[in-house]
Scaffold this motif. Structure first.
Motif, PDB file in Angstrom:
ATOM      1  N   PHE A  96       0.892  -1.173  -0.038  1.00 16.77           N
ATOM      2  CA  PHE A  96      -0.092   0.096   0.010  1.00 16.77           C
ATOM      3  C   PHE A  96       0.856   1.247  -0.033  1.00 16.77           C
ATOM      4  N   LYS A  97       0.639   1.959  -0.754  1.00 22.42           N
ATOM      5  CA  LYS A  97       1.574   3.281  -1.080  1.00 22.42           C
ATOM      6  C   LYS A  97       0.807   4.565  -1.502  1.00 22.42           C
ATOM      7  N   ALA A  98       1.050   5.813  -0.968  1.00 21.66           N
ATOM      8  CA  ALA A  98       0.337   7.088  -1.347  1.00 21.66           C
ATOM      9  C   ALA A  98       1.331   7.976  -1.495  1.00 21.66           C
ATOM     10  N   SER A  99       1.090   9.222  -2.107  1.00 18.75           N
ATOM     11  CA  SER A  99       2.073   9.930  -2.363  1.00 18.75           C
ATOM     12  C   SER A  99       1.306  11.524  -2.429  1.00 18.75           C
ATOM     13  N   SER A 100       2.396  12.528  -2.127  1.00 24.73           N
ATOM     14  CA  SER A 100       1.799  13.849  -2.101  1.00 24.73           C
ATOM     15  C   SER A 100       2.856  14.652  -2.653  1.00 24.73           C
ATOM     16  N   LEU A 101       2.532  15.699  -3.532  1.00 21.46           N
ATOM     17  CA  LEU A 101       3.285  16.795  -4.261  1.00 21.46           C
ATOM     18  C   LEU A 101       3.225  18.058  -3.169  1.00 21.46           C
ATOM     19  N   MET A 102       3.961  18.361  -2.305  1.00 24.99           N
ATOM     20  CA  MET A 102       3.857  19.367  -1.350  1.00 24.99           C
ATOM     21  C   MET A 102       4.642  20.549  -1.991  1.00 24.99           C
ATOM     22  N   LYS A 116      -4.281  -1.139   4.594  1.00 28.41           N
ATOM     23  CA  LYS A 116      -5.052   0.382   4.387  1.00 28.41           C
ATOM     24  C   LYS A 116      -4.984   1.107   5.798  1.00 28.41           C
ATOM     25  N   PRO A 117      -5.135   0.793   6.996  1.00 31.27           N
ATOM     26  CA  PRO A 117      -5.277   1.299   8.106  1.00 31.27           C
ATOM     27  C   PRO A 117      -3.977   1.783   8.276  1.00 31.27           C
ATOM     28  N   GLY A 118      -2.747   0.944   8.081  1.00 31.30           N
ATOM     29  CA  GLY A 118      -1.607   1.416   8.333  1.00 31.30           C
ATOM     30  C   GLY A 118      -1.296   2.572   7.225  1.00 31.30           C
ATOM     31  N   LEU A 119      -1.576   2.557   6.168  1.00 33.20           N
ATOM     32  CA  LEU A 119      -1.334   3.624   5.043  1.00 33.20           C
ATOM     33  C   LEU A 119      -1.959   4.914   5.677  1.00 33.20           C
ATOM     34  N   LEU A 120      -3.083   4.740   6.139  1.00 32.51           N
ATOM     35  CA  LEU A 120      -4.028   5.894   6.760  1.00 32.51           C
ATOM     36  C   LEU A 120      -3.260   6.720   7.868  1.00 32.51           C
ATOM     37  N   ALA A 121      -2.778   5.631   8.577  1.00 31.41           N
ATOM     38  CA  ALA A 121      -2.200   6.309   9.938  1.00 31.41           C
ATOM     39  C   ALA A 121      -0.900   6.938   9.512  1.00 31.41           C
ATOM     40  N   ALA A 122      -0.110   6.303   8.389  1.00 32.70           N
ATOM     41  CA  ALA A 122       1.179   7.105   8.093  1.00 32.70           C
ATOM     42  C   ALA A 122       1.046   8.506   7.545  1.00 32.70           C
ATOM     43  N   ILE A 123      -0.156   8.499   6.477  1.00 32.63           N
ATOM     44  CA  ILE A 123      -0.471   9.890   6.001  1.00 32.63           C
ATOM     45  C   ILE A 123      -0.753  10.621   7.059  1.00 32.63           C
ATOM     46  N   ASP A 124      -1.448  10.427   8.100  1.00 33.86           N
ATOM     47  CA  ASP A 124      -2.011  11.275   9.067  1.00 33.86           C
ATOM     48  C   ASP A 124      -0.726  11.813   9.850  1.00 33.86           C
ATOM     49  N   GLY A 125       0.038  10.863  10.094  1.00 33.87           N
ATOM     50  CA  GLY A 125       1.320  11.227  10.822  1.00 33.87           C
ATOM     51  C   GLY A 125       2.145  12.168   9.917  1.00 33.87           C
ATOM     52  N   ALA A 126       2.207  11.834   8.626  1.00 40.25           N
ATOM     53  CA  ALA A 126       3.136  12.891   7.849  1.00 40.25           C
ATOM     54  C   ALA A 126       2.601  14.279   7.647  1.00 40.25           C
ATOM     55  N   LEU A 127       1.269  14.430   7.651  1.00 44.42           N
ATOM     56  CA  LEU A 127       0.682  15.528   7.718  1.00 44.42           C
ATOM     57  C   LEU A 127       0.705  16.332   8.759  1.00 44.42           C
ATOM     58  N   THR A 128       0.807  15.554   9.974  1.00 45.47           N
ATOM     59  CA  THR A 128       0.718  16.287  11.212  1.00 45.47           C
ATOM     60  C   THR A 128       2.314  16.986  11.428  1.00 45.47           C
ATOM     61  N   ARG A 129       3.204  16.034  10.990  1.00 47.91           N
ATOM     62  CA  ARG A 129       4.518  16.832  10.981  1.00 47.91           C
ATOM     63  C   ARG A 129       4.927  18.062  10.402  1.00 47.91           C
ATOM     64  N   VAL A 130       4.153  18.304   9.165  1.00 45.82           N
ATOM     65  CA  VAL A 130       4.286  19.555   8.443  1.00 45.82           C
ATOM     66  C   VAL A 130       3.313  20.444   8.682  1.00 45.82           C
ATOM     67  N   ALA A 131       2.428  20.119   9.659  1.00 48.26           N
ATOM     68  CA  ALA A 131       1.266  21.045   9.851  1.00 48.26           C
ATOM     69  C   ALA A 131       1.572  22.645  10.040  1.00 48.26           C
ATOM     70  N   GLY A 132       2.663  22.801  10.580  1.00 53.45           N
ATOM     71  CA  GLY A 132       3.177  24.213  10.951  1.00 53.45           C
ATOM     72  C   GLY A 132       3.952  24.762   9.856  1.00 53.45           C
ATOM     73  N   ILE A 133       4.039  24.371   8.658  1.00 50.09           N
ATOM     74  CA  ILE A 133       4.880  24.937   7.604  1.00 50.09           C
ATOM     75  C   ILE A 133       3.723  25.245   6.423  1.00 50.09           C
ATOM     76  N   GLU A 134       3.543  26.289   6.306  1.00 53.82           N
ATOM     77  CA  GLU A 134       2.640  26.821   5.399  1.00 53.82           C
ATOM     78  C   GLU A 134       2.886  26.243   3.767  1.00 53.82           C
TER      79      GLU A 134
END
Length: 949
Positions: free
Chosen positions: A278-284, A347-365
């Protein structure tokens, strides 16, 4: 052209070496002369050295004998697998031991926890074999579809995801090695280790002594630990002395990244790593480099598999390419991006990883709201941005210029400053087109720029740039001058600068301990010449716009059918560039020698299949160039014959069919052994003018009944039987003795199609046969004739058109104007016929060969799916790309077909009853070399199908 005794022209030491190795090696595997040695000696770097001797070694014992001979005559040797190395480590002007084409042993251990690989295995093949177990090898270089295990281990290659945790150094378990004196060692075998300890006690004692001295030097030991906290492939891996205490463990890990300068790796065993499904990507996207780098640092300790940094110039270089998001063009001049990937087992592990990544960069606009995509098509589109960076610069560069991709590493806290400084240095030194991207989690940046080494000013600018980059990376940021591309010749002069005199002296001592005579790849990693990185720069003269974009990376070689028999696309282009230089210099002798040799090695045995373009980073189609070259070289007599064929195509097709009928009659009268002896004897007497015959040679085709049919279902198709269908029938050994025309009509009838035939069928041709021989004008004329007829009979494209040969259909799609609905059998049956058919799968195991043209049309998946609907088991052999029959070349250059299909019979299960493809000439060669009859997939469908209505 007079024969040249190249052995007689060798220097004395090389002549003595040659005489020694000819005792145990066959002549065809010892290659001399400037033509083939130039071709085989080229690699992906921007340097050029031509070996005096090229040797194709196929066993460990042969390598041991070669090294003993080299040691006896004090001759330097270099090892080469795929030649995708970028820093000049796979080049020599002495002896090149060429491994590609052999050394492909692969063994998966129980549970797939380990995999043992010989150096000629392509990295992607190792991962393919491990995929069913949910495992992969740790290293993941960008060139993994082309590079081979020997280079991956010798360079300590890494990539976008493995970083320093899963590279070769961290995942190697054991090796089989051959040393400079011919001594061998299997580090997994206690008996071998004991024997080696008795034979080479000095080496093991020296490694133990060096470890003790390094550990006693507190400052040096700490320096080594500090340097390997980040990616580093500059110099030798001195961290082996810190990380291990057993001399055999130290030795094993020193070989990783040693670039063939310490020993030859005949096999490496890796511990495999998990490949999460299971994989997911984001272009930030961020407003500037600083913000992108702060986000990277925030993610470093988080649940991410990869973070790829791209500066604004990188994004600009791809924003106009098809499939790129429109928002790239709206970014500011200071913007930057990071491409982030997360992976998980479920899938649950992937969703947790996505949430963890978004949380870590939440303070950078960010510039746009952050979004992760987990659908394969969506995240692949994002990764296509990253993959297209090198391509975009390489393809758009000025003709004649090189494309250089360097890699450096900064401690991650200095990544933003380092990126900005690299941007400034490239601009200041005349390379404004330069882009920067890289593996941000490791602080590993690649910068790409395009100097023209024919211009002394550009060479000077390159020197200044590299000198200042070295000073900046090492002096200002204490980074690494190489993170994954290896040291090579390119960075050898800077190793001491990065490491200091004490560490450098240990590296020199290490090289002497392994290779006292200095015969293994000298000048690589360690080099006393401070200007070596400016010498032997590769010329890239303009030859033809069709190939001038080539960067000689070698990605094309793995799919080329002639790679093991004559030359590859990269080698053909290298030879063409050499001829252009010779011609420009007025060296008629050199030009003529190469031109004459190229006729066979370059032009005649090129299959011109175009598969090279499907894997080329800059989409160079050497097949198109070869056809254009044949056009330029075509003789007046050849053009006259081509004109006659074009003008009398019906007669020529009829005569071909009659000739095949006569051949079959003779075969039936005298039998296979006599027919084989007679035809092969005639080939020899006529210098190859008589076609090569096999028991699978086709009979003449039965005359087709070209009558329009009507089944009253309201479904219509225009059917254009190809010239091969009109001339070639089945072979005597084929299970279905109907002509392809009959089988196709049967399928169409079952699907309820009204069949309409073009007028004046016997004279129609798509032009492929003529174009492949360089007769472009006549080919274009025939194509235009056919198009006019098809437009008329299809009501200007309202009715779909079926051609029963994939290569012909592909040619029609390429040459004809839009508007016609052109289909080959797989596509037409899958899309149009299957809804009207009931399929009962046959209980058979069958082999499948997807023709080159079908691959280029993107039909591989449909091809396999259609076969799987019609039979119990489908086998698609690995590594069989183009079959090498190449139209009629298999009749006149059978060695091309034989070489391309050498691996076919070993991959067909004993239960295989038949094979299927969709090109009649391909099927001839496949049948002969595969040992089972191949026919069109239409026969398989017809056997399994019944009318649904």
């Amino acid at each position: 052209m007079p024969h040249t005794d190249h052995a007689a022209t060798l220097p004395a030491a090389h002549k003595a070496f040659y005489d020694r190795i000819r005792i145990f090696l066959p002549a065809e595997r010892v290659i001399l002369g400037p033509f083939r040695n130039l071709a085989l000696g080229d690699d992906a770097s921007f340097y050029r050295l031509v070996p005096k001797i090229v040797v194709k070694a196929v066993t460990q014992d042969e390598v041991a004998k070669l090294l003993r001979a080299a040691a006896a005559e004090d001759v330097a040797v270099t090892f080469r697998t795929a030649g995708t190395s970028l820093s000049g480590q796979a080049l020599t002007d002495s002896v090149l031991i060429y491994l590609a084409g052999h050394w492909r042993g692969l063994r998966i251990h129980p549970g797939a926890s380990h995999i043992s690989l010989e150096p000629g295995v392509i990295g992607a093949e190792a991962n393919f074999q491990l995929a069913p177990y949910g495992r992969k090898i740790g290293p993941d270089p960008a060139s993994i579809s082309a590079c081979m295990i020997g280079g991956i281990a010798a360079n300590n290659s890494s990539g976008m995801c493995c970083g320093t945790a899963e590279n070769s150094y961290k995942t190697v378990e054991s090796m089989r090695l051959v040393f400079a004196d011919g001594e061998t060692l299997d580090t997994a075998d206690p008996v071998s280790k004991a024997r080696f300890a008795a034979a080479r006690p000095q080496l093991l004692a020296e490694l133990a002594a060096m470890r003790a001295e390094i550990l006693a030097d507190v400052d040096l030991a700490e320096r080594i630990r500090h340097k390997f906290k980040i990616k580093n492939t500059t110099g030798y891996g001195l961290n082996a002395f810190i990380d291990f205490d057993d001399p055999f463990d130290i030795l094993l890990h020193l070989i990783i990244g040693s670039e063939g300068t310490l020993a030859f790796i005949s096999e490496v065993t890796y511990r495999t790593v998990v490949e999460h499904p299971f994989k997911a990507s984001s272009l930030m996207l961020y407003p500037d480099i600083d913000a992108a780098c702060r986000a990277t640092m925030a993610l470093k300790a988080g649940p991410v598999a990869a973070v790829e940094l791209m500066d604004r110039a990188s994004l600009r270089s791809v924003e106009d390419k098809p499939g790129m998001p429109a928002y790239l063009k709206t970014l500011s001049e200071d913007a930057a991006a990071i491409l982030v990937e997360v992976r998980a087992a479920d899938k649950p592990g992937l969703l947790a990883a996505i949430d963890g990544a978004l949380t870590r960069v939440a303070g950078i606009e960010p510039v746009f709201p952050l979004l992760f995509m987990d659908a394969k098509d969506d995240y692949e589109q994002l990764w296509n941005i990253r993959r297209g960076l090198f391509t975009s610069v390489g393809g758009a560069r000025k003709p004649g210029s090189a494309v250089i991709i360097e890699d450096v590493v900064f401690p991650i806290e200095h990544l933003a400053q380092g990126t900005v400084e690299l941007q400034r240095l490239m601009r200041d030194h005349g390379f404004p087109e330069g882009i920067i991207f890289g593996h941000a989690l490791e602080g590993n940046l690649h910068f790409v720029f395009c100097p023209d080494f024919a211009d002394p000013v550009a060479v000077g600018n390159y020197q200044k740039l590299m000198d200042e980059v070295a000073a900046m990376v090492v002096g200002r940021f204490d980074g690494s001058l190489k993170g994954e591309h290896g040291t090579g010749r390119n960075m050898a002069p800077f190793v001491e600068m990065e490491w200091g005199k004490t560490a450098y002296s240990f590296m020199q001592r290490l090289k002497r301990a392994f290779d006292p005579a200095g015969i293994l790849n000298p000048g690589v990693i360690l080099n006393d010449d401070p200007d070596v990185y400016l010498k032997n720069l590769k010329p890239l003269p303009e030859v033809n716009p069709l190939i001038d974009r080539c960067i000689e990376c070698g990605y094309c070689e793995s799919v080329c059918p002639s790679r093991n028999v004559t030359t590859t696309p990269r080698q053909r282009i290298t030879l063409q560039r050499h001829m252009a230089l010779a011609k420009k210099a007025g060296d008629l002798g050199a030009f003529t020698e190469f031109h004459d040799a190229y006729d066979y090695f370059g032009a005649a045995t090129c299959a011109a299949d175009g598969l090279c373009a499907t894997v080329c980073p800059v989409s160079v189609d050497t097949g198109v160039f070869t056809k254009d070259y044949r056009r330029q070289e075509a003789s007046a007599r050849g053009k006259k014959i081509g004109r006659f064929v074009a003008d009398h195509y019906g007669l020529v097709t009829w005569l071909s069919g009659r000739g095949l009928w006569l051949s079959d009659v003779v075969h039936s009268l005298i039998g296979t052994p006599a027919m084989t002896a007679m035809t092969h004897g005639l080939r020899k007497l006529t210098g190859g003018l008589v076609p090569y015959w096999t028991p699978f040679a086709p009979k003449g085709a039965p005359k087709p009944a070209l009558r329009n049919t009507c089944h009253g279902k309201g479904r219509q198709v225009v059917y254009f039987p190809s010239c091969t269908t009109r001339a070639m029938g089945p072979s005597a050994l084929d299970p279905d003795q109907r002509g392809l025309f009959e089988a196709t009509m049967s399928v169409l009838a079952k699907a309820g199609y009204d069949v309409i035939f073009p007028e004046a069928m016997k004279n129609l041709c798509c032009g492929l046969t003529l174009e492949s021989k360089g007769l472009h004008d006549d080919a274009a004329r025939k194509s235009q004739e056919l198009e006019a007829v098809l437009r008329a009979v299809s009501n200007n494209g309202a009715i779909p058109i079926l051609c029963d040969a994939s290569p012909c259909l592909y040619t029609m799609r390429c040459k004809m104007e839009p508007g016609l609905k052109l289909h080959e059998p797989v596509e037409f049956i899958y899309d149009y016929c299957l809804p009207h058919l009931d399929i009962t799968p046959a209980p058979d195991t069958v082999a499948l060969h997807v023709s080159c043209s079908s691959v280029k049309m993107g039909l591989s998946a449909k091809f396999t799916a259609l076969a799987e609907r019609c039979t119990a088991r489908v086998v698609v052999p690995r590594g069989i790309h183009c079959c090498g029959f190449a139209g009629d070349r298999g009749f006149f250059y059978p060695e091309l077909n034989a070489s391309a299909l050498a691996d076919l019979p070993g991959q067909l299960p004993a239960a295989t009853t038949a094979g299927y493809s969709n090109s009649r000439t391909c099927e001839i060669g496949l049948s002969f070399h595969g040992g089972v009859p191949y026919q069109s997939i239409v026969y398989l469908v017809d056997r399994a199908a019944r009318p649904k209505d």
